[in-house]
Design an enzyme around this catalytic site. Structure first.
Site, PDB file in Angstrom:
ATOM      1  N   GLU A  34       0.639  -1.059   0.339  1.00  0.00           N
ATOM      2  CA  GLU A  34      -0.084   0.257  -0.106  1.00  0.00           C
ATOM      3  C   GLU A  34       1.164   1.347  -0.237  1.00  0.00           C
ATOM      4  O   GLU A  34       0.744   2.348  -1.105  1.00  0.00           O
ATOM      5  CB  GLU A  34      -0.562   0.050   1.503  1.00  0.00           C
ATOM      6  N   CYS A  68      -2.823  -4.031   7.160  1.00  0.00           N
ATOM      7  CA  CYS A  68      -2.614  -4.451   8.717  1.00  0.00           C
ATOM      8  C   CYS A  68      -3.076  -3.113   9.685  1.00  0.00           C
ATOM      9  O   CYS A  68      -2.791  -2.142   9.220  1.00  0.00           O
ATOM     10  CB  CYS A  68      -1.078  -4.376   8.888  1.00  0.00           C
ATOM     11  N   CYS A  70      -0.755   0.412   7.540  1.00  0.00           N
ATOM     12  CA  CYS A  70      -1.035   0.589   5.827  1.00  0.00           C
ATOM     13  C   CYS A  70      -2.779   0.700   6.190  1.00  0.00           C
ATOM     14  O   CYS A  70      -2.796   1.489   5.079  1.00  0.00           O
ATOM     15  CB  CYS A  70      -1.189  -0.731   5.397  1.00  0.00           C
ATOM     16  N   TRP A 125      22.518 -39.602 -10.958  1.00  0.00           N
ATOM     17  CA  TRP A 125      21.831 -38.991 -11.639  1.00  0.00           C
ATOM     18  C   TRP A 125      20.299 -39.559 -12.345  1.00  0.00           C
ATOM     19  O   TRP A 125      20.722 -40.730 -13.066  1.00  0.00           O
ATOM     20  CB  TRP A 125      22.013 -38.044 -13.059  1.00  0.00           C
ATOM     21  N   ARG A 169      22.954 -22.312  -7.933  1.00  0.00           N
ATOM     22  CA  ARG A 169      23.872 -21.669  -9.139  1.00  0.00           C
ATOM     23  C   ARG A 169      22.920 -22.017 -10.045  1.00  0.00           C
ATOM     24  O   ARG A 169      23.694 -21.206 -11.168  1.00  0.00           O
ATOM     25  CB  ARG A 169      25.357 -22.562  -8.839  1.00  0.00           C
ATOM     26  N   GLU A 189      14.382 -32.716   0.545  1.00  0.00           N
ATOM     27  CA  GLU A 189      15.138 -33.271  -0.489  1.00  0.00           C
ATOM     28  C   GLU A 189      15.485 -34.266  -0.381  1.00  0.00           C
ATOM     29  O   GLU A 189      16.548 -35.256  -1.024  1.00  0.00           O
ATOM     30  CB  GLU A 189      16.230 -31.725  -1.520  1.00  0.00           C
ATOM     31  N   LEU A 228      12.818 -38.082   3.560  1.00  0.00           N
ATOM     32  CA  LEU A 228      11.068 -38.090   3.348  1.00  0.00           C
ATOM     33  C   LEU A 228      10.368 -39.067   3.547  1.00  0.00           C
ATOM     34  O   LEU A 228       9.407 -38.216   4.224  1.00  0.00           O
ATOM     35  CB  LEU A 228      11.478 -38.224   2.005  1.00  0.00           C
TER      36      LEU A 228
END
Length: 348
Positions: free
Chosen positions: A53, A83, A92, A178, A215, A291, A297
């Site tokens: 805002e 807010c 705001c 991989w 990267r 990951e 996991l």
């Protein structure tokens, strides 16, 4: 309502530009409209910086000599309730009242206890017209990380793994293999830039020696999290280079070494995901990518502590190995990323 939705959609587009930059705050966009013409817009660009805002009002003030008159005749659209409290910046809601903007269109309410309905109430008490719930579902979805942290007192959790065409996660001899192509790797790095932290288990850290950075993408690298119960990992691994804040959850010590923070858990035999998530919540971590490895996991899946699973299936095969995790949700999406298949499962 379609007229309001058009401008709220622009708020959402603007808000999304703040991804990866504003946590633990929500992403918010604002648009100021005068006689069906947009005269100012803005979004929350950086944590601790001006809110959406403020940026939208400042754009009107900078570009129009009669800005104060225009604002008194305008409507401001905001994807999240303005807010009503003093935090890093002033409220705001007070800013909108100060500039006598007569009409406020809000996408959804803010679940944060110091705001939740109070911003809307303050605007209404000042005599402003307020309409809420415009593209509410879309506005809530955009800030799923923020809503999860506020309402569940834990980070939003994304599980990510790659599996072979015949359902294997990795060879069982501890070697690297991989599974996905470069396109998938680039996408994963961009995902990392959008989240606060990334977590791996001890075996993944030891075998892959991951940098856990961005990267192949753009943006800031996430904070790193590793589970190492007995502190057996080699300190020469990339994880311990002190390039970014890194949390090492263990059963031995709580100690800070530059940007590496060792945190001992109360009980390493039960509720490990729960303890880790609570500690990350205390550290203002709003979102987390898990990951690997497969055991890590599976521990989050078994605890029911996940919101999304992003699963790549490559074209390679393994004759045997570690079976990939399996999870089920109420909603799925499918896409191709290069030669690899991507499935996204939502845990609802």
């Amino acid at each position: 309502m379609a007229f309001h939705e058009k401008h709220m959609q622009r708020c959402l587009q603007l808000a999304a530009l703040g991804i990866g930059q504003v946590s633990p705050n929500p992403m918010v966009g604002a648009v100021i409209v005068h006689q069906d013409r947009v005269i100012g817009e803005g979004y929350h660009q950086k944590y601790g910086g001006p809110h959406a805002e403020v940026n939208a009002v400042n754009q009107v003030l900078a570009n129009h000599e009669n800005a104060h008159e225009l604002l008194r005749q305008s409507t401001i659209y905001v994807s999240l309730e303005p807010c009503a409290h003093y935090g890093k910046t002033p409220p705001c809601a007070d800013l909108i009242i100060k500039h006598h903007i007569p009409k406020v269109i809000v996408g959804c309410r803010d679940p944060f206890a110091q705001v939740d309905g109070k911003g809307i109430e303050k605007l209404q008490q000042a005599g402003l017209a307020v309409i809420t719930g415009v593209l509410e579902e879309e506005c809530r979805k955009l800030n799923k990380r923020f809503f999860t942290r506020v309402q569940k007192q834990r980070p939003y959790i994304i599980l990510k793994w790659a599996q072979t065409a015949n359902g294997y996660f990795a060879p069982n001899d501890g070697s690297q293999h991989w599974i996905t192509g470069l396109e998938a790797r680039k996408l994963v790095h961009q995902w990392r830039a959008e989240e606060d932290a990334i977590l791996v288990g001890k075996n993944t850290a030891r075998i892959d020696n991951p940098q856990l950075n961005v990267r192949y993408g753009t943006g800031k690298p996430p904070k790193r999290v590793v589970i190492d119960r007995n502190l057996e990992l080699d300190k020469q691994l990339h994880l311990f280079d002190n390039s970014v804040e890194t949390f090492v959850f263990n059963a031995i010590k709580t100690h800070f070494d530059d940007k590496t923070k060792y945190i001992a858990l109360e009980d390493f035999d039960r509720f490990v995901p729960q303890y880790i998530l609570f500690q990350l919540y205390l550290q203002d971590i709003q979102s987390l990518i898990v990951e690997g490895g497969a055991q890590t996991l599976n521990s989050f899946i078994e605890a029911g502590l996940w919101d999304e699973a992003r699963i790549f299936t490559g074209q390679t095969l393994l004759l045997n190995g570690i079976k990939a995790p399996v999870c089920f949700g109420n909603k799925t999406e499918q896409a191709m990323v290069g030669a690899d298949s991507l499935q996204i499962i939502y845990n609802q």
